[in-house]
Design a protein around this motif. Structure first.
Motif, PDB file in Angstrom:
ATOM      1  N   GLU A 259       0.836  -1.194   0.000  1.00  0.00           N
ATOM      2  CA  GLU A 259       0.000   0.000   0.000  1.00  0.00           C
ATOM      3  C   GLU A 259       0.871   1.244   0.000  1.00  0.00           C
ATOM      4  O   GLU A 259       1.932   1.275   0.626  1.00  0.00           O
ATOM      5  N   GLU A 260       0.388   2.240  -0.719  1.00  0.00           N
ATOM      6  CA  GLU A 260       0.996   3.571  -0.666  1.00  0.00           C
ATOM      7  C   GLU A 260      -0.131   4.579  -0.507  1.00  0.00           C
ATOM      8  O   GLU A 260      -0.976   4.725  -1.398  1.00  0.00           O
ATOM      9  N   ALA A 261      -0.177   5.252   0.621  1.00  0.00           N
ATOM     10  CA  ALA A 261      -1.269   6.171   0.931  1.00  0.00           C
ATOM     11  C   ALA A 261      -0.743   7.600   1.021  1.00  0.00           C
ATOM     12  O   ALA A 261       0.413   7.829   1.396  1.00  0.00           O
ATOM     13  N   PHE A 262      -1.584   8.568   0.699  1.00  0.00           N
ATOM     14  CA  PHE A 262      -1.182   9.963   0.751  1.00  0.00           C
ATOM     15  C   PHE A 262      -2.426  10.841   0.717  1.00  0.00           C
ATOM     16  O   PHE A 262      -3.523  10.382   0.389  1.00  0.00           O
ATOM     17  N   SER A 263      -2.251  12.090   1.051  1.00  0.00           N
ATOM     18  CA  SER A 263      -3.322  13.084   0.989  1.00  0.00           C
ATOM     19  C   SER A 263      -2.958  14.132  -0.046  1.00  0.00           C
ATOM     20  O   SER A 263      -1.778  14.447  -0.234  1.00  0.00           O
ATOM     21  N   ALA A 264      -3.975  14.651  -0.702  1.00  0.00           N
ATOM     22  CA  ALA A 264      -3.724  15.649  -1.734  1.00  0.00           C
ATOM     23  C   ALA A 264      -5.015  16.406  -2.006  1.00  0.00           C
ATOM     24  O   ALA A 264      -6.086  16.051  -1.518  1.00  0.00           O
ATOM     25  N   THR A 265      -4.883  17.444  -2.792  1.00  0.00           N
ATOM     26  CA  THR A 265      -6.045  18.198  -3.243  1.00  0.00           C
ATOM     27  C   THR A 265      -6.241  17.936  -4.724  1.00  0.00           C
ATOM     28  O   THR A 265      -5.351  18.210  -5.533  1.00  0.00           O
ATOM     29  N   GLY A 266      -7.399  17.382  -5.060  1.00  0.00           N
ATOM     30  CA  GLY A 266      -7.690  17.075  -6.455  1.00  0.00           C
ATOM     31  C   GLY A 266      -6.829  15.940  -6.972  1.00  0.00           C
ATOM     32  O   GLY A 266      -6.487  15.008  -6.250  1.00  0.00           O
ATOM     33  N   GLY A 267      -6.474  16.014  -8.269  1.00  0.00           N
ATOM     34  CA  GLY A 267      -5.660  14.973  -8.883  1.00  0.00           C
ATOM     35  C   GLY A 267      -6.510  13.884  -9.506  1.00  0.00           C
ATOM     36  O   GLY A 267      -7.702  14.049  -9.777  1.00  0.00           O
ATOM     37  N   TRP A 268      -5.904  12.743  -9.721  1.00  0.00           N
ATOM     38  CA  TRP A 268      -6.592  11.576 -10.280  1.00  0.00           C
ATOM     39  C   TRP A 268      -5.738  10.347 -10.018  1.00  0.00           C
ATOM     40  O   TRP A 268      -4.527  10.436  -9.813  1.00  0.00           O
ATOM     41  N   MET A 269      -6.347   9.157 -10.035  1.00  0.00           N
ATOM     42  CA  MET A 269      -5.604   7.923  -9.825  1.00  0.00           C
ATOM     43  C   MET A 269      -6.371   6.760 -10.462  1.00  0.00           C
ATOM     44  O   MET A 269      -7.604   6.794 -10.536  1.00  0.00           O
ATOM     45  N   GLY A 270      -5.625   5.778 -10.941  1.00  0.00           N
ATOM     46  CA  GLY A 270      -6.294   4.667 -11.608  1.00  0.00           C
ATOM     47  C   GLY A 270      -5.372   3.499 -11.861  1.00  0.00           C
ATOM     48  O   GLY A 270      -4.248   3.431 -11.359  1.00  0.00           O
ATOM     49  N   ILE A 271      -5.894   2.565 -12.645  1.00  0.00           N
ATOM     50  CA  ILE A 271      -5.150   1.383 -13.074  1.00  0.00           C
ATOM     51  C   ILE A 271      -5.069   1.430 -14.592  1.00  0.00           C
ATOM     52  O   ILE A 271      -6.078   1.646 -15.268  1.00  0.00           O
ATOM     53  N   THR A 272      -3.872   1.233 -15.114  1.00  0.00           N
ATOM     54  CA  THR A 272      -3.678   1.373 -16.555  1.00  0.00           C
ATOM     55  C   THR A 272      -3.075   0.125 -17.167  1.00  0.00           C
ATOM     56  O   THR A 272      -2.290  -0.580 -16.540  1.00  0.00           O
ATOM     57  N   ASP A 273      -3.486  -0.152 -18.402  1.00  0.00           N
ATOM     58  CA  ASP A 273      -2.793  -1.078 -19.274  1.00  0.00           C
ATOM     59  C   ASP A 273      -1.949  -0.255 -20.241  1.00  0.00           C
ATOM     60  O   ASP A 273      -1.876   0.962 -20.119  1.00  0.00           O
ATOM     61  N   LYS A 274      -1.355  -0.915 -21.192  1.00  0.00           N
ATOM     62  CA  LYS A 274      -0.509  -0.211 -22.156  1.00  0.00           C
ATOM     63  C   LYS A 274      -1.274   0.900 -22.873  1.00  0.00           C
ATOM     64  O   LYS A 274      -0.800   2.033 -22.971  1.00  0.00           O
ATOM     65  N   TYR A 275      -2.472   0.575 -23.342  1.00  0.00           N
ATOM     66  CA  TYR A 275      -3.252   1.536 -24.119  1.00  0.00           C
ATOM     67  C   TYR A 275      -4.521   2.004 -23.417  1.00  0.00           C
ATOM     68  O   TYR A 275      -5.148   2.957 -23.860  1.00  0.00           O
ATOM     69  N   TRP A 276      -4.947   1.330 -22.341  1.00  0.00           N
ATOM     70  CA  TRP A 276      -6.258   1.596 -21.751  1.00  0.00           C
ATOM     71  C   TRP A 276      -6.108   2.071 -20.311  1.00  0.00           C
ATOM     72  O   TRP A 276      -5.160   1.713 -19.622  1.00  0.00           O
ATOM     73  N   LEU A 277      -7.097   2.840 -19.860  1.00  0.00           N
ATOM     74  CA  LEU A 277      -7.026   3.412 -18.520  1.00  0.00           C
ATOM     75  C   LEU A 277      -8.412   3.448 -17.899  1.00  0.00           C
ATOM     76  O   LEU A 277      -9.394   3.781 -18.559  1.00  0.00           O
ATOM     77  N   ALA A 278      -8.480   3.096 -16.612  1.00  0.00           N
ATOM     78  CA  ALA A 278      -9.666   3.346 -15.796  1.00  0.00           C
ATOM     79  C   ALA A 278      -9.191   4.134 -14.587  1.00  0.00           C
ATOM     80  O   ALA A 278      -8.369   3.635 -13.798  1.00  0.00           O
ATOM     81  N   ALA A 279      -9.676   5.364 -14.443  1.00  0.00           N
ATOM     82  CA  ALA A 279      -9.193   6.246 -13.379  1.00  0.00           C
ATOM     83  C   ALA A 279     -10.356   6.996 -12.754  1.00  0.00           C
ATOM     84  O   ALA A 279     -11.283   7.430 -13.445  1.00  0.00           O
ATOM     85  N   VAL A 280     -10.298   7.146 -11.428  1.00  0.00           N
ATOM     86  CA  VAL A 280     -11.298   7.930 -10.707  1.00  0.00           C
ATOM     87  C   VAL A 280     -10.726   9.320 -10.451  1.00  0.00           C
ATOM     88  O   VAL A 280      -9.531   9.481 -10.191  1.00  0.00           O
ATOM     89  N   ILE A 281     -11.619  10.321 -10.519  1.00  0.00           N
ATOM     90  CA  ILE A 281     -11.186  11.718 -10.490  1.00  0.00           C
ATOM     91  C   ILE A 281     -12.072  12.491  -9.529  1.00  0.00           C
ATOM     92  O   ILE A 281     -13.282  12.646  -9.784  1.00  0.00           O
ATOM     93  N   PRO A 282     -11.529  12.990  -8.431  1.00  0.00           N
ATOM     94  CA  PRO A 282     -12.332  13.823  -7.524  1.00  0.00           C
ATOM     95  C   PRO A 282     -12.459  15.245  -8.056  1.00  0.00           C
ATOM     96  O   PRO A 282     -11.819  15.610  -9.053  1.00  0.00           O
ATOM     97  N   GLU A 283     -13.278  16.044  -7.416  1.00  0.00           N
ATOM     98  CA  GLU A 283     -13.315  17.469  -7.733  1.00  0.00           C
ATOM     99  C   GLU A 283     -11.935  18.056  -7.441  1.00  0.00           C
ATOM    100  O   GLU A 283     -11.305  17.733  -6.421  1.00  0.00           O
ATOM    101  N   GLN A 284     -11.455  18.927  -8.323  1.00  0.00           N
ATOM    102  CA  GLN A 284     -10.062  19.356  -8.251  1.00  0.00           C
ATOM    103  C   GLN A 284      -9.750  20.297  -7.093  1.00  0.00           C
ATOM    104  O   GLN A 284      -8.579  20.500  -6.767  1.00  0.00           O
ATOM    105  N   LYS A 285     -10.766  20.867  -6.446  1.00  0.00           N
ATOM    106  CA  LYS A 285     -10.518  21.702  -5.265  1.00  0.00           C
ATOM    107  C   LYS A 285     -10.767  20.940  -3.969  1.00  0.00           C
ATOM    108  O   LYS A 285     -10.718  21.524  -2.884  1.00  0.00           O
ATOM    109  N   GLU A 286     -11.008  19.648  -4.092  1.00  0.00           N
ATOM    110  CA  GLU A 286     -11.375  18.839  -2.939  1.00  0.00           C
ATOM    111  C   GLU A 286     -10.164  18.110  -2.373  1.00  0.00           C
ATOM    112  O   GLU A 286      -9.380  17.518  -3.121  1.00  0.00           O
TER     113      GLU A 286
END
Length: 596
Positions: free
Chosen positions: A248-275
């Motif tokens: 596990e790697e945990a952290f706090s941030a404001t906004g951003g995005w994170m996901g799981i990617t293949d070579k060509y494909w991506l599934a990523a969750v995106i919070p509100e950027q001021k949150e």
């Protein structure tokens, strides 16, 4: 001063071959086998296996985890159809998950009739990959879980401009509403609302997660796969092996995005950027299956009795097409979203090269022609140093008779021979080191272009002309069947099919590369002794076999670059009135015609 020319030449050849063969063995070899292995993995995944219920994670059996067919998982839950210009599939009312998506515009093979690329897969299926949204809080009654059955209260299918609304109410004082929208590309907008009808306030926090059950059966060559995201402007990439090791790697941030990617494909969750969010990349093992996850939890909110709280988050699920990623980056303020593409360590070369290819492609409508135009730009940028180099080589060839006479006369005194050589070069204003500059300058461009062809989906299945239907793959023709004139596939040969379809597979473009490389070297001054000459004569042949498995887009780039190099060399040699193989060949043709 000793003459180290032989030693340096041999050392250079050995290091060059070690680099190229090592790159072929560690990167290109796996890449050439990837398509066959992926096909085999798909066939294995689609094989019928004992069912264990649609919501199971895959319990371990005597031979490992047991998976269910995709059709069983799909039919095990009520679903809402997803139908957009870019996506087709469904979302599950069990858990309210987005877990069944295909990409309409991308095929598993070059053939237009091949199946569309499968992106998201329901839980219980091999290589399950899905997104989930929900709420978390301590001792809260009636929270929707991953198995909660949502009810469709608005809409009949999810399409651009046609959202659906789901509702979940366990009758314990908290009611949940979920509105899901999708655009015409790959972005879902999920608006979750909780209504508190209890007599006391509740503290609750929304979350979003992308999970992948199991790593790809065949790792991608020369491209990142695993967790990826940008938090507080910092790009983070953790491959599956590293994520499994770290846990596990945990952290706090404001906004951003994170996901799981293949070579060509991506599934990523995106919070509100001021949150402000608490995010994590995590790897766990459940019933023998490695679960890789990227998630965020928003800040807890107090919802008073009779009040509601609404939270908006997004899901990107689709192809990592740079113009699309760039458009979302600009329109939604998603930081560095283009960096979901693995540009590599040479990103300062890779990104401009891709940008140029994009510009030329917009003008010409063909990525092969764009590569040719890029080659011209590279040659123009290097024109002056290349000119200095070729002038030096031409002068060296012009004084070659004097060099040979000097070597013969002072063959028993290497130190004086070297001194006389240096004196000769100084008098003729020749710098022998200048001949290496263009080659050294092209190395980072070569690596950057190879990276672009490897990771940019715009290159995947991009056609050129004739037999080239995929610039990111090797030349499909082979000299072993006369480039397709003989109806025989060398790969089918017993015992040696792998050899014929591997190291001995030489297509038209690699052959053209080898010929132009040979001609370019023939226009350079010969090596000082017979051993070096034989080594250098073999280099075009060796490099043809080494380069043949590379993407044909690279072969087009290097062949065209060689042609431009030969043209530049020829003009300089004519300027200094130095004998060259092109004029020699023309003279022989004229002599034969005159004699005939």
């Amino acid at each position: 001063m000793p003459d180290n020319t032989n030693r340096n030449t041999i050392l250079f050849v050995i290091l060059s071959m070690a680099l190229l063969f090592g790159y072929q063995a560690l990167v290109l070899g796996p890449q050439n086998k990837q398509r066959e292995a992926e096909l085999k993995a798909r066939e294995t995944a689609q094989a019928t296996q004992p069912a264990n219920g649609p919501a199971a994670a895959g319990p371990a059996g005597p031979a490992g985890p047991v998976f269910i067919p995709r059709s069983t998982a799909i039919s095990g839950s009520p679903r809402i159809q997803v139908d957009t210009p870019a996506l087709e599939g469904s979302l599950s009312l069990r858990g309210g998950r987005i877990d069944d998506l295909f990409l309409r515009d991308y095929r598993t093979e070059v053939d237009a009739g091949s199946p569309p690329v499968e992106l998201l897969r329901p839980e219980g299926v091999r290589d399950a990959w899905f997104a989930e949204f929900g709420w978390t809080g301590a001792n809260l009654p009636g929270l929707p879980t991953s198995s909660a059955q949502w009810t469709l209260v608005q809409g009949d299918r999810l399409s651009p401009g046609r959202p659906v609304v789901l509702r979940y109410d366990a009758g314990q004082g908290l009611a949940f509403t979920r509105r899901i929208e999708v655009d015409d590309k790959f972005m879902f907008t999920v608006t979750d609302t909780v209504a508190n009808s209890l007599s006391n306030p509740v503290t609750i926090a929304p979350y979003a997660t992308v999970q992948r059950r199991g790593a790809p059966a065949v790792p991608a060559a020369n491209a990142h796969e695993g967790a990826v995201g940008v938090m507080d402007g910092v790009l983070e990439m953790l491959n599956y092996k590293q994520l499994k090791k770290d846990g596990e790697e945990a952290f706090s941030a404001t906004g951003g995005w994170m996901g799981i990617t293949d070579k060509y494909w991506l599934a990523a969750v995106i919070p509100e950027q001021k949150e402000k969010v608490n995010a994590a990349y995590r790897s766990t093992n459940l019933s023998g299956v490695n679960i890789y996850e990227a998630n965020f939890v928003a800040q807890p909110r107090v919802v008073q009795p009779g009040a509601t709280y609404t939270h908006v988050s997004r899901l990107f699920a689709g192809a990592k097409t740079v113009p699309v990623l760039r458009a979302y980056e600009e329109a939604l303020g998603i930081p560095r979203f283009q960096d979901a593409v693995d540009w590599g360590r040479l990103y300062f070369f890779t990104k401009p090269i891709f940008w140029l290819l994009e510009v030329f492609y917009g003008w010409m409508g063909n990525f092969g022609l764009a590569i040719l135009a890029l080659t011209v730009v590279v040659r123009l940028l290097m024109f002056y140093p290349a000119n200095l180099s070729y002038e030096s080589l031409t002068k060296m060839k012009k004084v070659q008779p004097q060099v040979e006479e000097l070597r013969a006369r002072l063959k028993d005194d290497p130190q004086k021979q070297q001194q006389e050589l240096m004196r000769l070069y100084q008098s003729e204003k020749i710098n022998p080191l200048m001949g290496c500059l263009p080659m050294l300058a092209t190395i980072p461009i070569f690596l950057a272009l190879f990276k672009v062809l490897s990771v940019a989906i715009e290159m995947r299945h991009a056609p050129f002309y004739g037999w080239i239907q995929d610039l990111s793959s090797r030349d499909p023709t082979t000299v072993l069947n006369l480039f397709g004139l003989i109806p025989w596939d060398p790969a089918t040969a017993p015992f040696i099919g792998g050899l014929l379809n591997g190291p001995l597979h030489i297509g038209i473009w690699p052959l053209a590369y080898g010929i132009t490389q040979w001609l370019s070297m023939k226009m350079s001054p010969p090596a000082p002794d017979p051993i070096q000459q034989k080594i250098m004569e073999l280099m075009p042949v060796i490099f043809t076999f080494v380069m043949a498995p590379f993407a044909v887009g690279l072969m087009i780039y290097y062949t065209w670059s060689n042609v431009l190099t030969i043209l530049q060399q020829y003009v300089i040699m004519r300027k200094y009135q130095v004998e060259n193989p092109i004029d020699d060949f023309i003279a022989k043709i004229r002599a034969r015609k005159a004699a005939g």
